[in-house]
Design a protein around this motif. Structure first.
Motif, mmCIF file in Angstrom:
data_model
loop_
_atom_site.group_PDB
_atom_site.id
_atom_site.type_symbol
_atom_site.label_atom_id
_atom_site.label_comp_id
_atom_site.label_asym_id
_atom_site.label_seq_id
_atom_site.Cartn_x
_atom_site.Cartn_y
_atom_site.Cartn_z
ATOM 1 N N ILE A 1 -23.318 10.353 4.826
ATOM 2 C CA ILE A 1 -24.394 8.896 4.544
ATOM 3 C C ILE A 1 -25.754 8.988 5.380
ATOM 4 O O ILE A 1 -25.754 9.470 6.440
ATOM 5 C CB ILE A 1 -23.512 7.842 5.088
ATOM 6 N N VAL B 1 -15.878 5.283 12.934
ATOM 7 C CA VAL B 1 -17.115 4.912 13.880
ATOM 8 C C VAL B 1 -16.533 5.410 15.293
ATOM 9 O O VAL B 1 -17.048 6.072 16.009
ATOM 10 C CB VAL B 1 -17.356 3.758 13.925
ATOM 11 N N ALA C 1 -23.831 10.885 16.832
ATOM 12 C CA ALA C 1 -24.659 9.748 16.502
ATOM 13 C C ALA C 1 -24.609 9.642 14.990
ATOM 14 O O ALA C 1 -25.553 9.466 14.390
ATOM 15 C CB ALA C 1 -25.958 9.959 16.885
ATOM 16 N N ASN C 2 -23.374 9.387 14.367
ATOM 17 C CA ASN C 2 -23.118 9.343 13.121
ATOM 18 C C ASN C 2 -23.378 7.771 12.632
ATOM 19 O O ASN C 2 -22.410 7.160 12.356
ATOM 20 C CB ASN C 2 -21.787 9.638 12.718
ATOM 21 N N TRP C 3 -24.491 7.350 12.575
ATOM 22 C CA TRP C 3 -24.800 5.954 12.275
ATOM 23 C C TRP C 3 -24.486 5.657 10.911
ATOM 24 O O TRP C 3 -24.437 4.566 10.637
ATOM 25 C CB TRP C 3 -26.291 5.565 12.673
ATOM 26 N N GLY C 4 -24.386 6.543 9.891
ATOM 27 C CA GLY C 4 -24.119 6.371 8.594
ATOM 28 C C GLY C 4 -22.583 5.715 8.647
ATOM 29 O O GLY C 4 -22.419 4.798 7.558
ATOM 30 N N ARG C 5 -21.590 5.930 9.457
ATOM 31 C CA ARG C 5 -20.430 5.168 9.514
ATOM 32 C C ARG C 5 -20.510 3.918 9.912
ATOM 33 O O ARG C 5 -19.821 3.086 9.581
ATOM 34 C CB ARG C 5 -19.465 6.076 10.480
ATOM 35 N N ARG D 1 -20.187 15.928 11.335
ATOM 36 C CA ARG D 1 -21.588 15.997 10.808
ATOM 37 C C ARG D 1 -22.197 17.358 11.510
ATOM 38 O O ARG D 1 -23.058 18.029 11.021
ATOM 39 C CB ARG D 1 -22.564 14.979 11.328
ATOM 40 N N VAL E 1 -23.039 2.023 8.831
ATOM 41 C CA VAL E 1 -23.345 1.351 7.706
ATOM 42 C C VAL E 1 -22.238 1.430 6.945
ATOM 43 O O VAL E 1 -21.951 0.165 6.188
ATOM 44 C CB VAL E 1 -24.482 2.549 6.846
ATOM 45 N N MET E 2 -21.340 2.084 6.892
ATOM 46 C CA MET E 2 -20.015 2.064 6.159
ATOM 47 C C MET E 2 -19.478 0.720 6.481
ATOM 48 O O MET E 2 -18.962 0.199 5.773
ATOM 49 C CB MET E 2 -19.154 3.426 6.179
#
Lengths: 411, 411
Positions: A125, B315, B324-328, A410, B330-331
């Motif tokens: 994402i 998260v 730093a998986n900020w897409g999660r 990732r 958002v999810m």
């Protein structure tokens, strides 16, 4: 192909799905994220194909989901493009533009209108996904479309999946053989708030789009919406069904047509089979668990309690440890916020009664229960004793594998 | 004492809490589950002590919780008995009987009425807990009551905790020094649907029970109810506050007394400090995370979104992996079911803006963000851009440690 060991719950073999008249496809390597594997699927439908779909209810849905939502009311489909490796979600105006361009490329390659092309993307994402990735790839794929083997599209849409997911049904309607083929992907970010991740079902049954939509909506509730891996709901969940109408029987024009029931049951079997396969490929899964709740005040209440149990990390880690820790099931019933009377509660693990009338069952057999927990497919049943409501939710255990897979997705 | 390695987030030292006039205690080894450690706490309060409490909302609450719920309206307390190793939850009529007998034993040992004794139990669910365990132990403990050291009661109530949790405050009211001491236990089965597991707070402030109750209820929302380790809510969650009234100032009789505000703020500091310590001892925790949501349509909506993020296994595993998986994030915003507009969303990790206006922030710096993730205390901030609603939820990461601890808790 898989970055992680294949799930111990993977099927021993894959069904050899038949061709479905009016459906052709090709897969390709676009190098979106993965190397040395296919990551793009192009599927073409003959003129007259009807379409239905169920999409994520996430407030942060992906650009491809938005595209499908806009085009589903048309009810017709000529093409489908799916990519893995990048979800094209939370990519703003760039994502929207990319989706429109991809549909244009596919429409040119297939000779149809962009609004007849459906799109789905799955993967990371927040990374922009350039439509350039697809331009040449789709043109080239369109030159080598085939009707089989169905394992190829199932493979091309995988992300953290460790095995491809296929299911099919052949039924007889008006003395004619009608076929349903389905594929799905999904392994993490799976929760029953909507269809999970991606699944595509095709049939040669002639069926009006509103009827197909009604049947899909009805049967998704007890299949894809009744599974959970980790309680996380994807931004990209997409279930699409396409009916080419080539089967040579009179079309189903209304849900009141008795054949809708027959066809719907077969559709449901395919959806449930695919949904269970998603659970069996749940990230890090070593056990498949069916959570049954009965005696609730309503089916909806039973479902929420079953989901509370199936989502509970403490229940799922106990199952991973083969620990018959039914106290955690009690905890999960208690936290669901639904009507429950502690002193009427009974719990069974398989056929073994472990709790009754609000306490440990007389004759509770720890050794037998522990032996049961060593199985690969487990059934937990909670009886509330309040009413007639019932529901089943399917899940898997929570293991070190889940942590390993998701701690470095990732990178 | 701890079966698992001490949390890397454990404090370097423990506060040396002062004595509080009117409160004495002793701990003992009853051998309920653990060997060679204390597992029972007996606390005595002088006559005139007021009591308030907040209890789990679980529909499967423990026998001790039911006991407290029945006696809290009385608003007075003379004793407290806490045991670790067995939750006495889901133990039916036997559990109810056991609780009544335990209160009887304690009342005899302390010379008060059973209804003035409060009880709490923590540990395994579903195992009967015999009151016989307490009979001699409480009599003996009553012979050696002391006013310090406070670390002893904090230790006696631990289960999977890897460090004891203490916090205190000293404030001045009407020129007089007033003290608040608190202890807590909790490490797993922690979710902000109620006060977490067990916490006990005592003060020498003279304060009417209804006022103490009102202040406790107000401040639990932003402390114990704003933490989550694993989204699982215990059957035994209990927060009790006792006020001996020995401080030599005029009593607070109404929430409108301006001193209630002053006292409430100090109470809140103690509750929040204890709650944060619970998170820092979350099972398997290696990082403490504060999730801030601002710009929501209401505070309640902000809280639900913050909780959706803080509960998300994806998260939490990403944080464990320093990804730093900020897409999660958002999810997790998307799945919360609360008002959110993808294209107005902004996300910060610490001071680093990672997403803005529904896509990756211009100037996003992957190296700087990755470096930030290596810290031990992380701040995630989501700005929704819709209104003035804000909330903070505190959590920890989800690691292999959690799986290990919970895969074999009973065995």
């Amino acid at each position: 192909m898989a970055a992680h060991p294949v799930s111990p719950l993977a099927p021993k073999s894959y069904p050899d799905l038949p061709e479905i008249a009016g459906v052709r496809f090709a897969t390709a390597e676009a190098g979106i994220k993965y190397k040395n594997r296919t990551d793009v699927l192009l599927m073409a439908f003959d003129e007259g194909t009807t379409a239905a779909g169920v999409l994520t209810r996430s407030k942060c849905s992906s650009a491809a989901v938005d595209w499908c939502r806009a085009n589903l009311p048309g009810g017709v489909a000529r093409g489908l493009v799916v990519n893995s490796g990048n979800a094209n979600a939370f990519t703003g105006a760039k994502g929207k533009q990319s989706v429109a361009m991809t549909a244009d490329y596919a429409a040119k390659a297939l000779g149809c209108s962009p609004s007849e092309v459906f799109l789905a993307s799955t993967g990371v994402i927040g990374e922009p996904l350039s439509a350039d990735k697809f331009a040449g790839v789709l043109d080239e794929a369109a030159t080598r479309m085939a009707e089989t083997p169905w394992i190829e599209p199932a493979k091309a849409i995988m992300t953290t999946d460790t095995f491809p997911k296929l299911s099919g049904a052949i039924l007889e309607i008006d003395g004619v053989e009608v076929k349903i083929n389905g594929i799905a992907k999904g392994s993490g970010m799976i929760a029953p708030d909507m269809a999970t991740m991606l699944s595509f079902v095709v049939t040669d049954m002639p069926i009006a789009a509103p009827v197909l939509q009604a049947l899909l909506a009805r049967h998704v509730d007890t299949s894809f919406n009744a599974i959970t891996v980790d309680s996380d709901t994807s931004t990209s969940d997409t279930l699409l069904a396409f009916a080419t109408g080539k089967a040579g029987v009179e079309p189903i024009q209304s849900v009141d047509d008795p054949r809708a029931e027959t066809f719907g049951e077969a559709l449901r079997d395919v959806l449930l089979d695919l949904a269970i396969q998603v659970v069996r490929d749940g990230e890090g899964a070593t056990k498949q668990v069916s959570v049954h709740v009965e005696g609730a005040t309503s089916d909806a209440s039973a479902f929420r309690i079953a989901k509370s149990i199936a989502d509970s990390p403490l229940v799922k880690t106990a199952i991973a440890g083969e620990d018959a820790n039914w106290g955690r099931v009690v905890m999960a019933v208690g936290k669901a916020g639904e009507p429950a009377d502690r002193d009427k509660l009974a719990i069974r693990f398989g056929d073994l009664l472990v709790a009754k009338d609000g306490e440990r069952a007389p004759g509770y057999d720890e050794a037998a229960t522990s032996a049961y927990m060593k199985g690969e497919e487990l059934e937990l049943t909670v009886s509330l004793g309040l009413g007639e409501g019932r529901a089943t939710v399917y899940t898997c255990d929570l293991t070190h594998g889940y942590i390993t897979i998701n701690g470095d997705y990732r990178s």
